[in-house]
Structure formats: C-alpha cells, structure tokens
Design an enzyme around this catalytic site. Structure first.
Site, mmCIF file in Angstrom:
data_model
loop_
_atom_site.group_PDB
_atom_site.id
_atom_site.type_symbol
_atom_site.label_atom_id
_atom_site.label_comp_id
_atom_site.label_asym_id
_atom_site.label_seq_id
_atom_site.Cartn_x
_atom_site.Cartn_y
_atom_site.Cartn_z
ATOM 1 N N ASN A 150 0.798 -1.235 0.000
ATOM 2 C CA ASN A 150 0.000 0.000 0.000
ATOM 3 C C ASN A 150 0.827 1.279 0.000
ATOM 4 O OD1 ASN A 150 0.816 -0.521 2.648
ATOM 5 N ND2 ASN A 150 -0.947 0.512 3.520
ATOM 6 N N GLY A 225 2.977 -5.477 7.596
ATOM 7 C CA GLY A 225 1.889 -6.272 7.018
ATOM 8 C C GLY A 225 0.879 -6.617 8.091
ATOM 9 N N SER A 226 0.167 -7.710 7.862
ATOM 10 C CA SER A 226 -0.938 -8.035 8.764
ATOM 11 C C SER A 226 -0.433 -8.598 10.092
ATOM 12 C CB SER A 226 -1.864 -9.062 8.103
ATOM 13 O OG SER A 226 -1.215 -10.313 8.082
ATOM 14 N N VAL A 229 0.290 -12.498 9.936
ATOM 15 C CA VAL A 229 1.596 -12.847 9.361
ATOM 16 C C VAL A 229 2.726 -12.390 10.287
ATOM 17 C CG1 VAL A 229 3.146 -12.499 7.405
ATOM 18 C CG2 VAL A 229 0.704 -12.809 7.003
ATOM 19 N N GLY A 230 2.574 -11.194 10.851
ATOM 20 C CA GLY A 230 3.611 -10.663 11.744
ATOM 21 C C GLY A 230 3.857 -11.565 12.947
ATOM 22 N N GLU A 247 5.579 -4.040 12.068
ATOM 23 C CA GLU A 247 4.574 -2.979 11.937
ATOM 24 C C GLU A 247 3.324 -3.646 11.387
ATOM 25 O OE1 GLU A 247 4.651 -0.089 12.972
ATOM 26 O OE2 GLU A 247 6.799 0.245 13.261
ATOM 27 N N CYS A 281 -2.559 1.126 7.131
ATOM 28 C CA CYS A 281 -2.606 0.617 8.505
ATOM 29 C C CYS A 281 -3.029 1.725 9.452
ATOM 30 C CB CYS A 281 -1.280 0.001 8.914
ATOM 31 S SG CYS A 281 0.100 1.082 8.662
ATOM 32 N N GLU A 461 9.778 2.639 13.700
ATOM 33 C CA GLU A 461 10.474 3.096 12.508
ATOM 34 C C GLU A 461 10.394 4.612 12.470
ATOM 35 O OE1 GLU A 461 8.474 0.824 9.453
ATOM 36 O OE2 GLU A 461 10.010 -0.693 9.679
HETATM 37 C C1 UN1 Z 1 0.941 2.291 6.218
HETATM 38 O O1 UN1 Z 1 -0.275 2.380 6.066
HETATM 39 O O2 UN1 Z 1 1.523 1.180 6.157
HETATM 40 O O3 UN1 Z 1 0.799 7.964 8.225
HETATM 41 C C2 UN1 Z 1 1.835 3.460 6.436
HETATM 42 C C3 UN1 Z 1 0.459 7.514 7.133
HETATM 43 C C4 UN1 Z 1 1.523 7.256 6.093
HETATM 44 C C5 UN1 Z 1 2.123 5.918 6.284
HETATM 45 C C6 UN1 Z 1 1.147 4.784 6.327
HETATM 46 N N1 UN1 Z 1 2.518 8.280 6.167
HETATM 47 O O4 UN1 Z 1 -0.698 7.251 6.878
#
Ligand code: UN1
Length: 494
Positions: A150, A225-226, A229-230, A247, A281, A461
């Site tokens: 994504n 990822g999900s 899976v993580g 993450e 996410c 991160e």
């Molecule tokens: C993600 O959805 O994996 O803060 C990262 C945000 C973006 C990064 C999203 N700068 O929505």
C-alpha cells in the site's frame, strides 16, 4: 514486461522457473508485467550475495554511505512523477497520493543520509581511574525486509535507507501486489552507487518470505503487514533468536467532541477513512462521535461520502482508487455482510461498483455503518478497505474507553478545541500515535512511527528511532592504567 529479481547486482529470473502476473487493479486488462515466483533457492542466493557484500559495506564510513543514500533521494526527486505514475498504475492509489508516497521516501532518504554523520554513541565516565567507557552503533548484518503493497516506495524506504546507512546489507521481499515499484526503487538504489549485493530484491509470495525469515544468515527481520503474518514471523524469529521489528494492523479511532471545529472534523474523517481507499494501517476505521453532534455530523458525512469521486487514480479528479485485488474485495464484502448480520445500520455504500468505467477493476463504494458496538467484528477487525464504523458516546471518558476497546494500537485522533480534553486523550488513548485536530493518517518521516498492543512489538520506525532497529550497541572499555583494575571491586577511593 518481464520483471526480475535483483541479486548481487544482476537482474535474474527465479531458479524455480515460475512466474506470477501483476495487473492494474483499476483495469485488469492492463498487465503490468510478470515477475518471478521465487523459492528458498533464490532467497539463499540473495542472502549469499548480501553476506559477501556485507564484508565490505560495513567498513565504508557511515558518512560515505549517507552520501550514497542522499543520491538515492536526489534521483527520487528527479524521477518523482514517473515513479508516482507507475505506482498508481500498479496499485491504484490516486496520483496525488502516489506523489506523496515518493515524497515520503525522499524525506526518509535525506534524513537517513544526514544520520550518516551522526549515529551518535555515548561516552561516559568509568568507575575506575584511567579508564574510559565508550559505545558505538554497529550494523546488525544481513537484514531481511518484507513489506506490504500500500506504500510501495515509502514504507520500504523507511527500512532500507536507514539499514544501508547503518552498514547493513538487505534482502528485500516486496509484496506480490507491488513488484514493479520495488524494481524501480532497486534501479534507483543501484544508480545512486550502492554496491552490488548491498540491496537484493527477491519477488514472490509467502514461500519466499518464509525462507527469508528462516535463513540462518539473516540476523534481522523488519516486516510491515498483517498481524496474523507478523505474529507468525515473530514466532520463527523467537525460535531462531533473530532481531525482529513488526509494523502490523490498526483499527484507528477518531473522536469528535461537540466543541470540535465541525467542518475540519468532517474533512478529516473523509480523508482519514477513504484516503488510499482505506487501505492504510493508519486509516480511520472507527469514528466515535459525541451524541450532541452525532446526528448532524453523520448526515453531512454521508452526503460528502456519496459525493466522493471513485475511479482510476490516474484521473486527477479521482479521490478514491480501486481495491488492490479480488481477494481483498471479497474480504471487504464479507465484512459488510457481517456488519449487517450483527445489527449495524448501513448508511452509504456497502457494495462493489461494476458498471461502466468500473467494469474491469476492483472498485468498492465508500461505506459507512452506524450503530456499531464494540462487540461487532467491523468494530474489532482490520478491514483494510473503505469501510467506516460509527459509534455514539455520551462523554469524553466513554469515547476514550470505546477507542481503547481494541486489540490494536497504532494511530488515534481527537477533534476538540478544549485543551484539557486534548491532553487527556494524548495521555489515555492506547496508541503509538495520537493526532489532535487531524485525522489518523499522515505520519511524517522524521518522527517515530509504530504502535502498541497488536500493532507492534516495541520498535519504532521513522525519525531517530529506526536506527535502534538497524544497529546493535558495541560497548567498549579502554583501560590505560597499566594494571589490572577490577570493576565493582577495586573502586574504593583512597
Ligand atoms: C501504512 O499504512 O503502512 O501515516 C503506512 C500515514 C503514512 C504511512 C502509512 N505516512 O498514513
């Protein structure tokens, strides 16, 4: 187009001889290319190349490694528009967002480049005379990086650029939904002067990912990822004693109090919930409204939501792009069914878009459910699509309690003009990120990024914190007293 793996500075097919097709999610007649469906053998070859390259790369001074990463940033600036277009074609997000994705990688490159001249350690006094205590950040070694589709350039850059500046080498398994972007990024990295074998790209699915995680020479896994899976990756890393940064999912709440700037909050919800078609996410997936404003807010929100322009992201007027693939589309449909079955009230959307311009893509109407209670699956589970659930509450305390009823803890938001309420939310919302008067999306490259509970495993991160992931501390004691001095024993002052 034929896409390849990138191993030891060479573009090559998988030894397995297998391939997969990648198509444009807005129009599946448009084939982006075929890419290698790699196996453990390809991973082993890439890890071998990364190990060899590590012997030299770790000895290149960090400021020099930083300069090379700065060139990656420069090249991304030059190629921003081209990369953004390729990204929209490959994974669907509207062009303006794709440009933002590349920009996030540019920001990350420049931040990481400059860190090459810092990578600070600590000096501290020794408890003994004529002795000094120092500490240094050392590279970890060969890092395995596994990313989602994504943010196909930004999120890999969050991991790869700092990893390289710290002196690590990398084997990257990008998502099979964004292989072309991965190769474009690898191309840029090579052109900037990163030596052969320092970054390797191996395409494929879970088979290649699993082989990477299990490979004994890979010292660290960084994954986006999900949560399912993580957790699996973490369990393998636990058994094999590897460093592991995760993450994972989110179910991000946005609270609107009665004193909130109304229009601002509306715009924020629309952007947070339906930007990137909800496939972030950090997407706003739970709207928690105070009863006093709930009715008017929902009414206006529904109007605006129905007016969102859904379509091919290459059209500059489009605000909401396609869903990434058929499987994900079916998953979203099943969540809509479950919402209805569990008694939520569907206000807008809730269905695929299939006519006319939508006929050849994976499109779903932006969707809002009201009367959503915390026991419902649409309240609890990450949908990764344009589905927003609305829950009404009677107080700030209740809003925060409802927000915290989640297994996840990535992002969160509150709209209010009341500074006391804002600070209470900052203190009490269980999330790695809290926004005040802004939606749950939009993290900046130079700040820590990550979450608590089901979202992460304690790492961050972004910003200065990512360098904790990609380095190991080396503690050094230098005793220049010329005699044996025993710590904890010979410490009495005479
Ligand atoms: C993600 O959805 O994996 O803060 C990262 C945000 C973006 C990064 C999203 N700068 O929505």
């Amino acid at each position: 187009m034929e896409g390849y793996n990138y191993i030891g500075g060479r573009w090559c097919p998988s030894r397995s001889g297998r391939w997969f097709d990648k198509r444009n999610p807005a129009d599946t007649r448009d084939l982006i290319g075929r890419f290698p469906l790699s196996s453990a053998e390809d991973i082993a070859e890439a890890v071998e190349a990364a190990q060899q390259a590590y012997a030299r790369w770790r000895l290149v001074p960090a400021p020099r490694r930083g300069e090379i990463v700065r060139r990656i940033g420069d090249l991304l600036v030059q190629r921003k528009e081209e990369l953004a277009r390729a990204m929209t074609r490959e994974m669907g997000k509207p062009l303006v967002e794709a440009r933002g994705d590349v920009q996030e990688a540019i920001d990350t490159a420049y931040y990481a480049a400059a860190e090459g001249r810092r990578l600070f350690g600590y000096n501290t006094p020794s408890e003994l005379p004529n002795k000094v205590n120092l500490s240094f950040r050392m590279p970890v070694g060969v890092c395995g990086i596994i990313t989602a589709w994504n943010f196909p350039i930004a999120v890999p850059s969050w991991k790869i650029f700092p990893a390289l500046v710290c002196g690590n080498t990398v084997v990257w398994k990008p998502s099979e939904d964004a292989p072309h972007c991965a190769n474009l990024l690898a191309e840029v990295v090579a052109e900037a002067g990163v030596p052969e074998g320092v970054l390797n790209v191996v395409h494929g699915d879970a088979e290649a990912g699993e082989a990477l995680v299990r490979h004994p020479a890979v010292r660290l896994i960084a994954f986006t990822g999900s949560t399912v899976v993580g957790r699996h990756i973490a369990s393998i890393c636990g058994q094999l004693n590897k460093k592991c940064s995760l993450e994972m999912g989110g179910k991000n709440p946005l609270i609107v109090l009665p004193d909130a700037p109304f229009e601002l909050a509306l715009e924020g919800v629309l952007w947070g919930a339906f930007g990137t078609t909800g496939q972030r996410c950090t997407a706003t997936s739970r709207l928690i409204l105070h009863r006093d404003i709930a009715e008017t807010f929902v009414e206006q929100l529904c109007q605006r939501t129905s007016a969102l322009r859904v379509g091919n992201g290459l059209d500059e007027h489009v605000q909401v792009g396609p869903i990434i693939n058929e499987r994900q589309l079916q998953r979203i449909e099943s969540y809509v069914r479950s919402g209805l079955e569990e008694g939520a009230r569907l206000l807008v959307g809730g269905h695929r878009l299939t006519d006319g311009e939508y006929a050849h893509g994976f499109f779903f109407a932006p969707t809002i459910f009201a009367d959503v209670t915390p026991r419902m699956r649409i309240f609890r589970e990450e949908i990764f699509g344009p589905v927003l659930s609305v829950t009404v509450v009677d107080s700030l305390d209740e809003a925060i309690a409802v927000a915290n009823q989640s297994d996840y803890g990535l992002s969160s938001s509150i709209y209010t003009r009341d500074i006391t309420a804002a600070f209470q939310a900052i203190r009490d919302l269980e999330a790695g990120i809290t926004y005040v008067n802004a939606p749950t999306i939009g993290a900046e490259a130079h700040m820590p990024f990550g979450g608590i509970k089901g979202t992460g495993n304690g790492h961050r991160e972004g910003g200065w914190t990512v360098f904790d992931i990609f380095t190991e501390w080396k503690t050094v004691y230098i005793d220049y007293s010329g005699r044996l001095q025993r710590a904890q024993i010979d410490t009495e002052t005479s």
